[in-house]
Design an enzyme around this catalytic site. Structure first.
Site, PDB file in Angstrom:
ATOM      1  N   CYS A  73       0.819  -1.216   0.000  1.00  0.00           N
ATOM      2  CA  CYS A  73       0.000   0.000   0.000  1.00  0.00           C
ATOM      3  C   CYS A  73       0.852   1.264   0.000  1.00  0.00           C
ATOM      4  CB  CYS A  73      -0.974   0.006   1.171  1.00  0.00           C
ATOM      5  SG  CYS A  73      -0.225  -0.142   2.812  1.00  0.00           S
ATOM      6  N   SER A 130       5.113  -3.589   3.594  1.00  0.00           N
ATOM      7  CA  SER A 130       5.153  -2.488   4.553  1.00  0.00           C
ATOM      8  C   SER A 130       6.426  -1.669   4.400  1.00  0.00           C
ATOM      9  CB  SER A 130       5.053  -3.030   5.984  1.00  0.00           C
ATOM     10  OG  SER A 130       6.145  -3.880   6.275  1.00  0.00           O
ATOM     11  N   GLY A 132       0.122  -1.875   9.451  1.00  0.00           N
ATOM     12  CA  GLY A 132       0.150  -0.482   9.044  1.00  0.00           C
ATOM     13  C   GLY A 132      -0.840  -0.205   7.939  1.00  0.00           C
ATOM     14  N   HIS A 133      -1.111   1.058   7.740  1.00  0.00           N
ATOM     15  CA  HIS A 133      -1.979   1.427   6.639  1.00  0.00           C
ATOM     16  C   HIS A 133      -1.476   2.712   6.001  1.00  0.00           C
ATOM     17  CE1 HIS A 133      -3.763   3.176  10.330  1.00  0.00           C
ATOM     18  NE2 HIS A 133      -4.034   4.235   9.581  1.00  0.00           N
TER      19      HIS A 133
END
Length: 398
Positions: free
Chosen positions: A192, A282, A339-340
Site C-alpha cells: 500500500c 510495509s 500499518g496502513h
C-alpha cells in the site's frame, strides 16, 4: 446482623474502598446505538445527501445492505451499510462517538483482505472504546470553516491496485508459511505504501527521468524469500513515459503500458525498502519523503509531519492547506492489524476527508481522520496514543 443491614454495610465498604458503583454495562446500554437506530441514522444521512439520492429514481429505490465485518473488526461497535444505488455509510454503535464515521456516494465498502482499510477501521474501534469511558454523548467541535476540495485523484481517474499488472516486476515469492503454498512463484503485492506514492506521482506526472539508484537488503525476518535477498532499482536510468503510465488498468492494455506502471511500482517499492509479501507490503513514511526527494527529484518542500505534534484542529488545518493547493497527501498509520497507507485527496468541508485506499476504487470515500470524542482529548486537543502513530507526507510537488 440481618441481611438488609449486611447489604448496606457491604455497599459502604465498597464505596470507601474506591470502587465505582456505576455499572459500565448499564452505561453502555444508555449510550448504545442499536441496529435499528443505526439504520435510521444511515437513512437520515442519505436523505440529506443530494449526491446519493441522485442515483435513485425515488427514495423507495434506496435499500441498505448491512456489511458483516469479520476478523479484527467483528464486534467492533460499528455498522456499515452498502447502499443499493451506490455508496455506503458507516455508523458508530455508541452515542459517545461521532454518529457518522464515513460515507461514499458511489461504489461499495469491503475491508476483507485489505490490511490498510482494516487497520484504519481498527483505529476507529480503539477510539470508540476510549469514548466509552465518558458519560456524555458526542457533541462535536465548534464549527470551523474548512475547504471543499473534490477528489484530486478522481478528477484524473487515478485508481491503482496492488496486483496484476501493477506488480509484474516485484520480487517473486520463493517460500511461504503453512497454508500459503499457492503464492510460491507469484509476484509479491506492490504494497500500500508504493501504491499510494505511485498514485500521487501519477497525479503530478513527475518525474520524467529518475534521479538516483537505490539498493537494500530485505529483512532476514521476512518469511517469503531466501536470504540474503538484495534488491536494486536503476532509477537514474529510467525515463518515465507518463503517456504509457495510465490512470487505471483493466487488463486490456498493451504490454508497453503494463510494463510502464509495473516499473514505476517496483522502483517506488525498492526506494522505500519495501518489506514485500504475497498480499501486502510495509514501509515507513519517513522513507517515502526521502525517496521522493532523493530518488525521484521532487521539491525539497516534501517532508513528514506527525499527528502527535498537533491538536486536532491544527492537524486538519495542515491537511486542508495541502488540498487547497491541489496537492494530494500521503497518509500513514499503524494499528493492531498492521500499518496502513493511503492518499487523502479531497474534503467535504464537514470534517470528512476523501480517501483513496489504493484498491482500484474499492471502499474509497469520505472518512473522519479520527472518531474521538473531544471530551476524551483533554487540554490542547491531543489524541494520546490513538493517533500517535499517524503521520503524513506533505509538500509533495515537482
Amino acid at each position: 446482623m440481618n441481611k438488609k443491614k449486611l447489604g448496606i454495610r457491604l455497599l459502604s465498604l465498597l464505596a470507601l474502598g474506591g470502587f465505582v458503583l456505576a455499572n459500565p454495562v448499564f452505561a453502555d446500554q444508555n449510550f448504545a446505538r442499536n441496529e435499528k437506530e443505526a439504520k435510521d441514522s444511515a437513512i437520515t444521512f442519505i436523505q440529506k445527501s443530494a449526491a446519493i439520492k441522485a442515483g435513485a429514481r425515488s427514495a423507495e429505490d434506496i435499500k441498505l445492505d448491512k456489511v458483516n465485518l469479520g476478523g479484527e473488526l467483528s464486534g467492533s461497535n460499528m455498522y456499515v451499510y452498502n447502499i443499493s444505488t451506490g455508496g455506503f455509510v458507516i455508523v458508530s454503535g455508541d452515542k459517545r462517538s461521532p454518529e457518522i464515521l464515513g460515507y461514499s456516494t458511489s461504489g461499495s465498502f469491503d475491508a476483507n483482505g485489505k490490511e490498510n482499510i482494516a487497520s484504519f477501521m481498527e483505529s476507529y474501534v480503539e477510539q470508540i472504546k476510549e469514548n466509552k469511558k465518558l458519560d456524555t454523548t458526542y457533541a462535536g467541535t465548534a464549527e470551523i470553516k474548512q475547504p471543499v476540495v473534490k477528489s484530486l485523484l478522481d478528477s484524473k481517474g487515478i485508481h491503482y491496485n496492488q496486483g496484476n499488472p501493477y506488480n509484474l516486476l516485484t520480487p517473486v515469492i520463493e517460500k511461504v508459511k503453512p497454508g500459503e503454498q499457492s503464492f510460491v512463484g507469484q509476484h509479491a503485492a506492490t504494497g500500500c505504501v508504493a501504491t499510494a506514492t505511485a498514485q500521487i506521482m501519477k497525479y503530478h506526472n513527475y518525474p520524467n527521468k529518475g534521479l538516483k539508484d537505490y539498493t537494500y537488503t530485505l529483512s532476514s525476518n521476512n518469511p517469503y524469500f531466501n536470504h540474503p535477498k538484495n534488491l536494486f532499482a536503476a532509477i537514474s536510468t529510467r525515463q518515465y513515459n507518463w503517456n504509457n503510465i495510465l490512470p487505471t488498468y483493466s487488463g486490456r492494455e498493451s504490454n508497453v503500458q503494463k510494463m510502464a506502471i509495473s516499473e514505476l511500482m517496483a522502483d517506488v517499492g525498492i526506494s522505500v525498502d519495501m518489506d514485500y509479501g504475497p498480499s501486502s507490503g510495509s514501509a515507513g513514511s519517513s522513507r517515502v519523503q526521502r525517496a521522493l526527494k532523493e530518488n525521484f527529484g521532487y521539491n525539497q518542500s516534501v517532508h513528514q509531519i506527525n499527528r502527535s505534534d498537533f491538536s486536532k484542529q491544527d492537524w486538519e488545518s495542515q491537511i486542508d492547506k495541502e488540498l487547497s493547493q491541489n496537492q494530494p497527501v500521503y497518509y500513514q498509520g499503524v494499528g493492531k492489524v498492521g500499518g496502513h497507507a493511503f492518499v487523502i485527496d479531497g474534503a467535504d468541508g464537514r470534517n470528512f476527508y476523501h480517501v483513496n485506499w489504493g484498491w482500484g476504487g474499492v471502499s474509497d470515500g469520505f472518512f473522519r481522520l479520527d472518531a474521538l470524542n473531544p471530551s476524551a482529548l483533554g487540554t490542547g486537543g491531543g489524541a494520546g496514543g490513538f493517533n500517535g502513530y499517524q503521520s503524513a507526507v506533505v509538500g509533495i510537488k515537482p
